[in-house]
Design a protein around this motif. Structure first.
Motif, PDB file in Angstrom:
ATOM      1  N   THR A 159      -0.373  -5.905   3.969  1.00 28.25           N
ATOM      2  CA  THR A 159       0.862  -6.539   4.434  1.00 28.25           C
ATOM      3  C   THR A 159       2.073  -5.729   3.982  1.00 28.25           C
ATOM      4  O   THR A 159       3.195  -6.046   4.346  1.00 28.25           O
ATOM      5  CB  THR A 159       0.994  -7.987   3.905  1.00 28.25           C
ATOM      6  OG1 THR A 159       1.084  -7.962   2.475  1.00 28.25           O
ATOM      7  CG2 THR A 159      -0.191  -8.834   4.347  1.00 28.25           C
ATOM      8  N   ASP A 160       1.840  -4.682   3.205  1.00 26.11           N
ATOM      9  CA  ASP A 160       2.911  -3.860   2.633  1.00 26.11           C
ATOM     10  C   ASP A 160       2.919  -2.483   3.295  1.00 26.11           C
ATOM     11  O   ASP A 160       1.913  -1.760   3.250  1.00 26.11           O
ATOM     12  CB  ASP A 160       2.681  -3.731   1.125  1.00 26.11           C
ATOM     13  CG  ASP A 160       3.796  -2.998   0.404  1.00 26.11           C
ATOM     14  OD1 ASP A 160       4.677  -2.401   1.046  1.00 26.11           O
ATOM     15  OD2 ASP A 160       3.765  -3.005  -0.844  1.00 26.11           O
ATOM     16  N   ILE A 161       4.044  -2.112   3.898  1.00 26.06           N
ATOM     17  CA  ILE A 161       4.166  -0.816   4.575  1.00 26.06           C
ATOM     18  C   ILE A 161       3.912   0.340   3.606  1.00 26.06           C
ATOM     19  O   ILE A 161       3.429   1.396   4.005  1.00 26.06           O
ATOM     20  CB  ILE A 161       5.536  -0.673   5.281  1.00 26.06           C
ATOM     21  CG1 ILE A 161       5.563   0.537   6.227  1.00 26.06           C
ATOM     22  CG2 ILE A 161       6.664  -0.588   4.272  1.00 26.06           C
ATOM     23  CD1 ILE A 161       4.740   0.387   7.455  1.00 26.06           C
ATOM     24  N   ASN A 162       4.187   0.128   2.316  1.00 27.71           N
ATOM     25  CA  ASN A 162       3.948   1.180   1.331  1.00 27.71           C
ATOM     26  C   ASN A 162       2.457   1.499   1.197  1.00 27.71           C
ATOM     27  O   ASN A 162       2.099   2.629   0.881  1.00 27.71           O
ATOM     28  CB  ASN A 162       4.535   0.795  -0.027  1.00 27.71           C
ATOM     29  CG  ASN A 162       6.042   0.771   0.030  1.00 27.71           C
ATOM     30  OD1 ASN A 162       6.673   1.669   0.555  1.00 27.71           O
ATOM     31  ND2 ASN A 162       6.622  -0.300  -0.490  1.00 27.71           N
ATOM     32  N   THR A 163       1.598   0.538   1.425  1.00 32.19           N
ATOM     33  CA  THR A 163       0.153   0.791   1.400  1.00 32.19           C
ATOM     34  C   THR A 163      -0.208   1.813   2.472  1.00 32.19           C
ATOM     35  O   THR A 163      -0.964   2.756   2.230  1.00 32.19           O
ATOM     36  CB  THR A 163      -0.629  -0.518   1.611  1.00 32.19           C
ATOM     37  OG1 THR A 163      -0.289  -1.417   0.561  1.00 32.19           O
ATOM     38  CG2 THR A 163      -2.129  -0.281   1.619  1.00 32.19           C
ATOM     39  N   LEU A 164       0.360   1.642   3.652  1.00 32.01           N
ATOM     40  CA  LEU A 164       0.104   2.571   4.757  1.00 32.01           C
ATOM     41  C   LEU A 164       0.643   3.962   4.423  1.00 32.01           C
ATOM     42  O   LEU A 164      -0.078   4.953   4.547  1.00 32.01           O
ATOM     43  CB  LEU A 164       0.742   2.032   6.039  1.00 32.01           C
ATOM     44  CG  LEU A 164       0.402   2.800   7.305  1.00 32.01           C
ATOM     45  CD1 LEU A 164       0.155   1.822   8.444  1.00 32.01           C
ATOM     46  CD2 LEU A 164       1.528   3.729   7.683  1.00 32.01           C
ATOM     47  N   THR A 165       1.889   4.041   3.962  1.00 29.44           N
ATOM     48  CA  THR A 165       2.477   5.360   3.693  1.00 29.44           C
ATOM     49  C   THR A 165       1.795   6.051   2.518  1.00 29.44           C
ATOM     50  O   THR A 165       1.555   7.258   2.558  1.00 29.44           O
ATOM     51  CB  THR A 165       3.995   5.255   3.440  1.00 29.44           C
ATOM     52  OG1 THR A 165       4.251   4.364   2.355  1.00 29.44           O
ATOM     53  CG2 THR A 165       4.720   4.762   4.685  1.00 29.44           C
ATOM     54  N   GLU A 166       1.441   5.295   1.478  1.00 29.79           N
ATOM     55  CA  GLU A 166       0.758   5.890   0.331  1.00 29.79           C
ATOM     56  C   GLU A 166      -0.631   6.403   0.714  1.00 29.79           C
ATOM     57  O   GLU A 166      -1.076   7.429   0.205  1.00 29.79           O
ATOM     58  CB  GLU A 166       0.660   4.874  -0.808  1.00 29.79           C
ATOM     59  CG  GLU A 166       2.002   4.584  -1.444  1.00 29.79           C
ATOM     60  CD  GLU A 166       2.011   3.344  -2.330  1.00 29.79           C
ATOM     61  OE1 GLU A 166       0.936   2.698  -2.496  1.00 29.79           O
ATOM     62  OE2 GLU A 166       3.088   3.012  -2.845  1.00 29.79           O
ATOM     63  N   THR A 167      -1.295   5.706   1.610  1.00 32.81           N
ATOM     64  CA  THR A 167      -2.615   6.155   2.068  1.00 32.81           C
ATOM     65  C   THR A 167      -2.494   7.457   2.840  1.00 32.81           C
ATOM     66  O   THR A 167      -3.287   8.381   2.654  1.00 32.81           O
ATOM     67  CB  THR A 167      -3.293   5.059   2.912  1.00 32.81           C
ATOM     68  OG1 THR A 167      -3.409   3.874   2.121  1.00 32.81           O
ATOM     69  CG2 THR A 167      -4.668   5.504   3.389  1.00 32.81           C
TER      70      THR A 167
END
Length: 111
Positions: free
Chosen positions: A61-69
């Motif tokens: 649910t956190d956009i940072n999870t996507l960018t960090e991945t």
């Protein structure tokens, strides 16, 4: 569901990045697929370099999870892709498909 696509590289290999917002689940998703991976269903399964469904413990649910991945995988994407996914999530957008040209990439971090 919104879907955002771009072409990039994973190491020396061309890949298709498919990411977006799943409105019914209220979660983001990310798939990284080897380009030119066609053939049998077994080949299709091996075509995936990354699938967010394989990491259900992450906070999708956190956009940072996507960018960090993406950073962890060493995959650069256009800033518009991350920005538009964030806006889709913010405004609960579905039924949207956008292709982001690879020439919009830069060396800046995605967020």
């Amino acid at each position: 569901m919104s879907r955002h696509l771009t072409r990039s590289r994973h190491g020396d290999q061309p890949v298709l990045v498919v990411a977006g917002y799943d409105r019914p689940l209220h979660e983001l998703f990310l798939h990284v697929i080897r380009e030119g991976s066609e053939g049998s269903p077994r080949d299709a399964a091996e075509a995936f370099i990354y699938d967010s469904l394989d990491e259900p413990g992450k906070d999708w649910t956190d956009i940072n999870t996507l960018t960090e991945t993406l950073v962890r995988l060493g995959i650069k994407v256009p800033h518009s892709l991350v920005e538009q996914i964030y806006l889709d999530q913010t405004f609960n957008v579905g039924n949207r498909c956008v292709e982001h040209p690879a020439d919009e990439m830069s060396d800046r971090p995605p967020c």
